[in-house]
Design an enzyme around this catalytic site. Sequence first.
Site: not given
Ligand code: PGA
Length: 236
Positions: A92, A12-14, A160, A90, A196, A154, A217-218
């Site tokens: 977010e 997930n490159w956001k 994050g 998601h 994470s 999640e 994500g990250g």
């Molecule tokens: P993260 O994000 O790995 O940076 O915690 C995961 C996500 O939001 O899908």
Amino acid sequence: MAMPRTPLIAANWKMNAAPSGFGSIESPYRSTDRVDVVVFPTALGLASCIAEKLATGAQCARPEEEGAFTGDIGMRMIRALGCEYVLCGHSERRRYHGETDAFVAEQARAALALELQPVVCVGETEEERNAGKEKEVIERQMAVLPANIIIAYEPVWAIGTGKTATPEQAQEMHAFIRSLLPEDLRASTRILYGGSMNAANAESLLIQPDIDGGLIGGASLKKEEFRGIVEIAGRE
Ligand code: PGA
């Protein structure tokens, strides 16, 4: 008993640029013999990922076919472009765009009708966990969802933040989520962990019986780190 579920590792490159070299032959963002790999770039990055023949999904899309939804794109449009997957709900999106459980379910249903594979995110906040309500929250989020989806658990407090759920916490929640699924789909539904996850903690999470992959994500922006996670997921 043999594991009936192929591991799935999703990037997930956001709202970040695609990592350089994402489309190369030796890109870690390609599926392997043992692991399904999917990328979720920004809407602007979809076409180039599809052109590079990566399994690609949008980070969100609206269920309606067309209409007065300024700034949005529809499920049918991303399907026509060549997306195979779509993220729904998601945290977010729930937080910054006010997506409700009912709307997330509507997105998942619209995706399924178009043969797009929805990856639906569920998870509790820190406050909810501290109040001992994590299972109640998941049950509420899951209650309206259609069957035949991929689920990503999640925990919001782990996204994050560098604070991963412990393997035991994650396994407990994954087993709980599986118990909520219709009986005939329990063995085949993939439930990913997100929050994470990185190359250092992936093994302890992916080894859990009910964790079938990760939504990253990250760490998905760092090519070699991501490759490490895919490799771990492919181990027997
Ligand atoms: P993260 O994000 O790995 O940076 O915690 C995961 C996500 O939001 O899908």
